[in-house]
Write an enzyme that holds these catalytic residues in place. Sequence first.
Site: not given
Ligand code: C5P
Length: 400
Positions: A210, A289, A305-307, A337, A341
């Site tokens: 992105n 490739k 994964p959502d870090i 959010k 989270k």
């Molecule tokens: O993409 P999103 O709107 O859910 O992002 C919200 C927050 O979560 C941001 O702080 C982003 O850095 C974090 N995030 C993350 N891992 C992801 C998606 C988002 O840490 N896979």
Amino acid sequence: MSLLQNKKILLGISGGIAAYKCAELTRRLVEQGAQVRVVMTPAAKAFITPLTMQAVSGHPVSDDLLDPAAEAAMGHIELAKWADLILITPASADLIARLAQGMANDLLTTLCLASAAPTVVSPAMNQQMWAAPATQRNIEQLKKDGRFIIGPGVGEQACGDVGAGRMLEPNQIIEHLPAFFLPQVLQGKKLLITAGPTQEAIDPVRYISNHSSGKMGYALASAAMQLGALVTLVSGPTALEKPVNCELIAVKSAKQMLEACQQVAHQSDIFIACAAVADYQVADVAEQKIKKTQHQLNLQLTKNPDILASIAQQLEKPFCIGFAAETQDVAHYAKDKMQRKNLDMIIANDVSNQQIGFNSDQNAVTVYWQDQEQSFPATDKKELAVKLLQLIAKHYTQQV
Ligand code: C5P
């Protein structure tokens, strides 16, 4: 407004080839609104002329302790009292030795003794001279005396040697300076910050990513350091320079970013997730490739994964702050959010406004926590970062 606006900086230059960088350094300081007065040792004048330094600082250069005319204008004691900060660069081995001994045998060393302002010494010399036991002993003495040492840099030197001893670049020196004017509200706190985009491989030469520039995350890392924090920056690929004094862990994919964060999070006090993590990764990354033989190519994507959420859900979690980039109903989505989270704070920005946010140097945000909020109008990301961290420090301190 720049963090160095109206700050009175006495720039001391000693004799070294890197003295030429002081013209650029002075220009950048003046650009940021600082008032700069230059003091040169006799040896410095062999490398850069007082006329050059007068032109870039806008003031005559002081170079003589015993000059009646100079003393009749701003005398050396007045000059020592005038300074908010003394910055010495390049600081030669000889100047460092004289400072460490408390000598006052020229104008610059006399000013250092006569001033109560913080003194920042940025050495530059041949790597062998820097490594010499006498120089290292003198540096330790300066630290014990409460002087601040920044640098030197490592790399190729004017004499052809390679090693530690290069003068820091002007922008690196300037990045250190706000710390001397800001209350150290994050003193000793360990911050983990994610920044930039992630890249999700399609095959060995292609990826999905992105437009995140990483500027906000890097500005936060730099500001945190200026407020006294110890910073680990986990960054996806960006074109930005590593902020001074932070530990940089360079990653590409979300998976790598998660692994790096998991290793550091448990020893962090505060975690700020600023990265624009790609939502999806390619399910089967091609080993070779992919050839353009097919008319249509279908890629199967699986969710990353959502870090932030994974760290914020740990039992012993750091104080967690997330970002929410939204195009509509900003407050509603941001607060949602934050809850989902399990965050302590969330920083929301409206990315439908192209003047701010992604890739821009400016950002305007609203921060939400518990049932409160605070808005920050469009500001340079570096200044905004300091304000955000001051707010974060306040609420972190209230919580612990
Ligand atoms: O993409 P999103 O709107 O859910 O992002 C919200 C927050 O979560 C941001 O702080 C982003 O850095 C974090 N995030 C993350 N891992 C992801 C998606 C988002 O840490 N896979």
